[in-house]
Design a protein around this motif. Structure first.
Motif, PDB file in Angstrom:
ATOM      1  N   THR A  15       0.847  -1.155   0.000  1.00  0.00           N
ATOM      2  CA  THR A  15       0.000   0.000   0.000  1.00  0.00           C
ATOM      3  C   THR A  15       0.875   1.193   0.000  1.00  0.00           C
ATOM      4  O   THR A  15       1.745   1.175   0.156  1.00  0.00           O
ATOM      5  CB  THR A  15      -0.839   0.136   1.213  1.00  0.00           C
ATOM      6  OG1 THR A  15       0.055   0.147   2.270  1.00  0.00           O
ATOM      7  CG2 THR A  15      -1.723  -1.037   1.300  1.00  0.00           C
ATOM      8  N   SER A 312      -4.073   3.662   0.261  1.00  0.00           N
ATOM      9  CA  SER A 312      -3.380   4.745   0.969  1.00  0.00           C
ATOM     10  C   SER A 312      -2.144   5.194   0.205  1.00  0.00           C
ATOM     11  O   SER A 312      -1.775   6.368   0.243  1.00  0.00           O
ATOM     12  CB  SER A 312      -3.001   4.302   2.382  1.00  0.00           C
ATOM     13  OG  SER A 312      -2.028   3.284   2.354  1.00  0.00           O
ATOM     14  N   THR A 315      -3.613   7.682  -2.369  1.00  0.00           N
ATOM     15  CA  THR A 315      -4.148   8.915  -1.784  1.00  0.00           C
ATOM     16  C   THR A 315      -3.054   9.747  -1.134  1.00  0.00           C
ATOM     17  O   THR A 315      -3.097  10.982  -1.191  1.00  0.00           O
ATOM     18  CB  THR A 315      -5.255   8.599  -0.767  1.00  0.00           C
ATOM     19  OG1 THR A 315      -4.750   7.716   0.236  1.00  0.00           O
ATOM     20  CG2 THR A 315      -6.450   7.958  -1.449  1.00  0.00           C
ATOM     21  N   ASN A 316      -2.072   9.084  -0.537  1.00  0.00           N
ATOM     22  CA  ASN A 316      -0.957   9.827   0.066  1.00  0.00           C
ATOM     23  C   ASN A 316      -0.117  10.538  -0.985  1.00  0.00           C
ATOM     24  O   ASN A 316       0.611  11.492  -0.669  1.00  0.00           O
ATOM     25  CB  ASN A 316      -0.065   8.886   0.878  1.00  0.00           C
ATOM     26  CG  ASN A 316      -0.716   8.443   2.170  1.00  0.00           C
ATOM     27  OD1 ASN A 316      -1.640   9.070   2.658  1.00  0.00           O
ATOM     28  ND2 ASN A 316      -0.237   7.334   2.718  1.00  0.00           N
ATOM     29  N   THR A 382      -5.620   1.693   7.198  1.00  0.00           N
ATOM     30  CA  THR A 382      -4.549   2.651   6.920  1.00  0.00           C
ATOM     31  C   THR A 382      -3.752   2.262   5.691  1.00  0.00           C
ATOM     32  O   THR A 382      -3.445   3.100   4.837  1.00  0.00           O
ATOM     33  CB  THR A 382      -3.613   2.754   8.135  1.00  0.00           C
ATOM     34  OG1 THR A 382      -4.368   3.190   9.270  1.00  0.00           O
ATOM     35  CG2 THR A 382      -2.482   3.733   7.874  1.00  0.00           C
ATOM     36  N   TYR A 383      -3.430   0.969   5.583  1.00  0.00           N
ATOM     37  CA  TYR A 383      -2.562   0.522   4.501  1.00  0.00           C
ATOM     38  C   TYR A 383      -3.321   0.139   3.230  1.00  0.00           C
ATOM     39  O   TYR A 383      -2.707  -0.081   2.189  1.00  0.00           O
ATOM     40  CB  TYR A 383      -1.711  -0.651   4.972  1.00  0.00           C
ATOM     41  CG  TYR A 383      -0.650  -0.263   5.981  1.00  0.00           C
ATOM     42  CD1 TYR A 383       0.195   0.815   5.753  1.00  0.00           C
ATOM     43  CD2 TYR A 383      -0.489  -0.975   7.172  1.00  0.00           C
ATOM     44  CE1 TYR A 383       1.169   1.177   6.674  1.00  0.00           C
ATOM     45  CE2 TYR A 383       0.481  -0.626   8.091  1.00  0.00           C
ATOM     46  CZ  TYR A 383       1.312   0.446   7.833  1.00  0.00           C
ATOM     47  OH  TYR A 383       2.288   0.800   8.748  1.00  0.00           O
ATOM     48  N   GLY A 384      -4.651   0.045   3.325  1.00  0.00           N
ATOM     49  CA  GLY A 384      -5.418  -0.309   2.140  1.00  0.00           C
ATOM     50  C   GLY A 384      -5.360  -1.780   1.804  1.00  0.00           C
ATOM     51  O   GLY A 384      -5.658  -2.181   0.679  1.00  0.00           O
TER      52      GLY A 384
END
Length: 465
Positions: A15, A312, A315-316, A382-384
């Motif tokens: 992720t 994530s 998106t990050n 959080t990590y997808g």
């Protein structure tokens, strides 16, 4: 291994793997790359590489340090620092609940396997560690990890809590698992919805459609696809997936290496051709090993990406949900004789206990904590990635379109990498051979099946030797 993004990973990988940014600086300072050929092929050299921190030396473990634990976490986020930001609040929560302080080190995928192998030889390692699930049988064979026998499994809630496919990737068949699943992943094809709509294209279902779409999308400084050509784990993951499609197994039924086959050569050539003959990936991708391909996709420099679940990670890097779509990795059409409709391997990250820990009780409490429903929801959100515990998967966060696709892939078209003692050597040797092929292709050399077979023959000779 695992991608960064988590890699299974994976591994590494990802992720923000999986497979690393996910150094894996998202998933590998690669998972997920994780590992030099000579180092792994010659265990003796590996053993000389890195000293570990933390664990005890008593055979079978003990409980002489009940208030402290050391934890080697694999790089799952967009950077090592990102992982620390994710994990430290959870470790503080564990300390508040149990009084046990956890000293965290996030280890890049480029270093993780060598670090673990050195620790298993010296007897000086962490108390708890992450491993790419593809390494489970290899690390199990070293004797350095605590077996999860019926008693230990009971202390973390029982084997029935985990997805059967994930638990099957935790050690050799017929033996107690060497670890338990922590994060579950699969590979898919990410595509940029706007790029496809502007070009009047639909997501590809066949390998020819992927290449044809990539050629139409390669223009004006943008490429149709990004690959991680210098990432050893990414390379070997795709060698396995495409090898399954072409009918290559890489190991015989009794665990002997079988790399140099026409099926394996055709599969690997098709993957390297994406950069070489087809030119839908930039020549510079041959040097990518630290999730640069993830960044290229997220920033619109490439329209497609073959990657593990990594919401994530995207998106990050600035993408918004809805900017991309995910479909299974396309198959050859028709699937070659002897080939299988496999589009991923059973990817993910496992959590293990070092056999020589001096805090066995605390280590098992920590494993139970990390695989609890609450933590599975928090960390996998959080990590997808997908929780390895089915009871946590009902959470709405895991009902997104992306994760529904990945769950379907795991259920219908994923196969486990070989759970054999030399699997980690296979990853390093074949992944490195592919790295060399990508470098040759980037320099302008036309890669032939004979070139691929020569590399695979050398890799097999190193393994056999």
């Amino acid at each position: 291994m695992p991608h960064p993004s988590i890699r299974s990973r994976t591994g590494r990988s990802r992720t923000g793997r999986s497979r690393t940014e996910r150094s894996r600086t998202a998933r590998s300072r690669a998972f997920r790359s994780t590992r030099t050929a000579t180092a792994l092929a010659a265990a003796g050299l590996l053993l000389a590489t890195a000293a570990a921190c933390g664990g005890g030396t008593s055979e079978g473990g003990g409980d002489s340090a009940p208030k402290t634990l050391t934890y080697w976490a694999s790089n799952q986020g967009t950077s090592l620092e990102h992982d620390k930001q994710v994990l430290q609040p959870e470790l503080a929560k564990f300390e508040k609940q149990t009084g046990i302080k956890v000293q965290l080190e996030v280890v890049p995928w480029t270093d993780l396997l060598n670090r673990i192998l050195a620790a298993t030889t010296s007897g000086q390692g962490p108390d708890v560690l992450n491993i790419g699930n593809t390494w489970s049988a290899s690390l199990q064979a070293t004797g350095g990890l605590m077996p999860f026998d019926a008693k230990a499994m009971g202390e973390v809630g029982g084997a029935q809590r985990f997805m059967p496919s994930a638990l099957a990737s935790a050690g050799a068949q017929g033996k107690d698992p060497a670890a338990v699943p922590l994060y579950s992943l699969a590979y898919g094809l990410y595509y940029n919805k706007k790029h496809f709509a502007d070009a009047g294209l639909q997501p590809p279902k066949t390998w020819k459609e992927l290449v044809d779409s990539g050629k139409k999308l390669t223009k004006d400084g943008r490429y149709g696809l990004a690959v991680e050509g210098a990432s050893i784990p990414e390379n070997v993951h795709h060698a396995f997936i495409m090898g399954q499609q072409y009918g290559a197994d890489f190991f015989t039924a009794d665990g002997r290496p079988s790399f140099d086959t026409p099926q394996a050569a055709e599969a690997i050539k098709a993957y390297v051709d994406l950069l070489g003959k087809d030119k839908i990936a930039a020549a510079g991708n041959a040097e990518y090993s630290e999730n640069q391909s993830l960044r290229d996709f997220a920033t619109g420099k490439a329209s497609m990406l073959l990657w593990q679940a990594t919401t994530s990670g995207l998106t990050n890097l600035g993408m918004k949900p809805g900017d991309w779509g995910v479909v299974p990795i396309p198959l050859p059409d028709p699937v070659p004789a002897g080939g299988r409709p496999i589009t991923s391997f059973v990817a993910g990250i496992n959590i293990a206990v070092f056999k020589n820990t001096d805090n066995r009780a605390g280590a098992l409490k920590f494993v139970k904590f990390m695989t609890s429903d609450d933590e599975q929801k928090i960390l996998n959100k959080t990590y997808g990635s997908l929780p390895s515990v089915p009871s946590a998967q009902a959470d709405p966060a895991f009902q997104t379109d992306d994760l529904k696709v990945f769950r379907s892939i795991l259920e219908k078209s994923a196969a486990p990498l070989p759970q054999v003692p030399k699997e980690s050597e296979f990853e390093t040797l074949v992944g490195t051979a592919m790295k060399e092929l990508f470098a040759d292709a980037a320099s302008g050399k036309q890669i032939t099946t004979e070139d691929v077979r020569a590399k695979l023959k050398t890799a097999q000779q190193k393994m056999s030797g």
